[in-house]
Design a protein around this motif. Structure first.
Motif, short mmCIF file in Angstrom:
data_model
loop_
_atom_site.label_atom_id
_atom_site.label_comp_id
_atom_site.label_asym_id
_atom_site.label_seq_id
_atom_site.Cartn_x
_atom_site.Cartn_y
_atom_site.Cartn_z
N ARG A 152 1.03 -1.11 -0.02
CA ARG A 152 -0.18 -0.29 -0.02
C ARG A 152 0.82 0.89 -0.18
NH1 ARG A 152 -3.87 0.11 2.75
NH2 ARG A 152 -4.35 -2.15 3.38
N THR A 153 0.33 2.19 0.39
CA THR A 153 1.14 3.39 0.04
C THR A 153 0.74 3.91 1.96
OG1 THR A 153 0.69 4.39 -1.92
CG2 THR A 153 1.82 5.67 -1.12
N TYR A 154 2.61 4.68 2.28
CA TYR A 154 2.25 4.80 3.16
C TYR A 154 2.77 6.84 3.18
CZ TYR A 154 1.81 0.47 4.46
OH TYR A 154 1.89 -1.38 4.86
N HIS A 155 3.26 7.31 4.10
CA HIS A 155 3.75 8.75 3.96
C HIS A 155 4.54 8.37 5.43
CE1 HIS A 155 0.12 11.22 2.07
NE2 HIS A 155 0.43 10.55 0.99
N ALA A 156 5.79 9.20 5.03
CA ALA A 156 6.46 9.14 6.08
C ALA A 156 6.61 10.79 6.70
CB ALA A 156 8.18 9.40 5.59
N VAL A 157 5.46 11.01 6.63
CA VAL A 157 6.19 12.89 7.75
C VAL A 157 5.41 12.55 9.21
CG1 VAL A 157 3.88 14.50 7.74
CG2 VAL A 157 4.39 13.25 5.38
N SER A 158 6.15 13.37 9.55
CA SER A 158 6.10 13.86 10.99
C SER A 158 5.57 14.57 11.51
CB SER A 158 7.58 13.56 11.91
OG SER A 158 8.25 14.33 11.21
N GLU A 159 6.06 16.12 10.52
CA GLU A 159 5.10 17.16 10.23
C GLU A 159 4.27 17.37 9.29
OE1 GLU A 159 7.43 20.85 12.74
OE2 GLU A 159 9.17 19.51 11.37
N GLU A 160 2.99 17.58 9.46
CA GLU A 160 1.93 18.34 8.58
C GLU A 160 2.81 19.55 7.59
OE1 GLU A 160 -2.64 19.10 8.48
OE2 GLU A 160 -2.33 17.36 9.72
N GLY A 161 2.56 20.54 7.99
CA GLY A 161 3.14 21.29 7.24
C GLY A 161 3.64 22.27 8.22
N ILE A 162 5.12 23.37 7.30
CA ILE A 162 5.36 24.60 8.01
C ILE A 162 5.14 25.18 6.85
CG2 ILE A 162 7.46 25.39 8.70
CD1 ILE A 162 7.22 21.44 8.69
N THR A 163 4.56 26.52 7.52
CA THR A 163 4.33 27.49 6.44
C THR A 163 6.00 27.40 5.49
OG1 THR A 163 4.75 29.82 8.04
CG2 THR A 163 3.02 28.30 7.75
N LEU A 164 5.94 28.38 4.63
CA LEU A 164 6.58 28.03 3.56
C LEU A 164 8.29 29.67 4.06
CD1 LEU A 164 8.69 28.38 1.31
CD2 LEU A 164 7.45 29.33 0.60
#
Length: 295
Positions: A214-226
């Motif tokens: 399946r597909t996995y996301h190696a993401v610990s922080e959803e988003g930091i603004t540019l």
């Protein structure tokens, strides 16, 4: 388990290799250079000479392994089309040699491939082959080999970082240093997901050991603004922070500009639940503040 890794001497591949060795697995690393072979030998990795453009060398590596991780990639914003062609061919070759086997194949993509609604975090169970990010070729090829019965999992990456490298953010640092300003586009409210290098390496191991395609996301922080990223760079380099229009960004950032107004936030909720993955490394901004600036 014997794991065959392409790109094993690279930034991410090296960390993955170390993670598997630490867990007691054997690692077979693909390299085409003397420098790469020396790095792999020093790390305790079994060297396999060849390259991703040589189907025979891929086949021989696969024949010695119980699972394959493909994380080699031709990086460079000035050669995106060539990289896409090379990536598709490599994945098709890897898949061809795994047809009829239950051995896992892990493919490396980017988290932005899971964006279903612009401005909303990417999710694991979505793939849009028509978006502008050139890595769509990776997942199109992965889907093709999966349709042939290969046990394919896709690990999507955000901005992977430690205190030396930061994904695309490293390019922002270089441009800011060269031009004397740290810039973002418009309000800079678009967000980029991130994860620490060691957390990413641990996820690859969990995915291979579970072998649940399946597909996995190696993401610990959803988003930091540019804007926050650019502001941190401005602070570290002691240079002005500047907002640019989309038109100004084209000349300032060059080929990188196509990503600068793009929201690349991503969720890893499904990944964490399925694999009990608990990222614990420092955040992107924390690592960026620890970057050794040599002026």
């Amino acid at each position: 388990m014997r794991v065959f890794i392409t790109g094993a001497s690279g930034f991410i591949g090296g960390a993955i290799s170390a993670e598997f060795l630490k867990a007691g697995h054997q690692v077979i690393g693909l390299t085409h250079s003397e420098e790469g072979a020396a790095l792999l030998n020093a790390a305790g990795v079994d060297v396999h000479r060849g390259n991703i453009n040589d189907p025979q060398s891929l086949q021989h590596g696969i024949e010695k392994s119980d699972g394959v991780i493909h994380c080699a990639y031709m990086h460079g914003f000035d050669r995106i089309e060539a990289a896409s062609r090379q990536e598709s061919a490599a994945i098709n070759h890897l898949g061809r040699f795994l047809v009829g086997s239950d051995r896992p194949l892990l493919i490396t993509s980017v988290a932005a491939m899971g964006i279903a609604i612009p401005g909303q975090p990417a999710i694991e169970n979505h793939f849009d082959p028509n978006q502008r990010n050139p890595r769509y070729a990776t997942e199109t090829a992965a889907t093709h080999v999966a349709d042939q019965g290969v046990h394919v999992s896709v690990v999507r990456l955000p901005q992977v970082h430690n205190t030396q490298k930061f994904g695309i953010v490293s390019s922002l640092l270089q441009i800011a240093r060269a031009k004397g300003i740290s810039a973002y586009v418009g309000e800079g409210a678009n967000r980029w997901a991130a994860a620490h290098l060691l957390d990413v390496a641990a996820l690859y191991r969990l995915v291979l050991e579970k072998n649940e395609p399946r597909t996995y996301h190696a993401v610990s922080e959803e988003g930091i603004t540019l804007k926050e990223i650019a502001a941190t760079i401005a602070e570290r380099l002691n240079i002005p922070l500047v907002s640019l229009s989309v038109e100004e960004a084209q000349s300032h950032f060059g080929p990188l500009a196509m990503f600068l107004d793009f929201d690349m936030s991503a969720s890893s909720e499904q990944t964490r639940q399925r694999l009990h993955w608990h990222p614990a490394g420092p955040g992107l901004i924390e690592d960026l503040r620890q970057y050794n600036i040599v002026l």
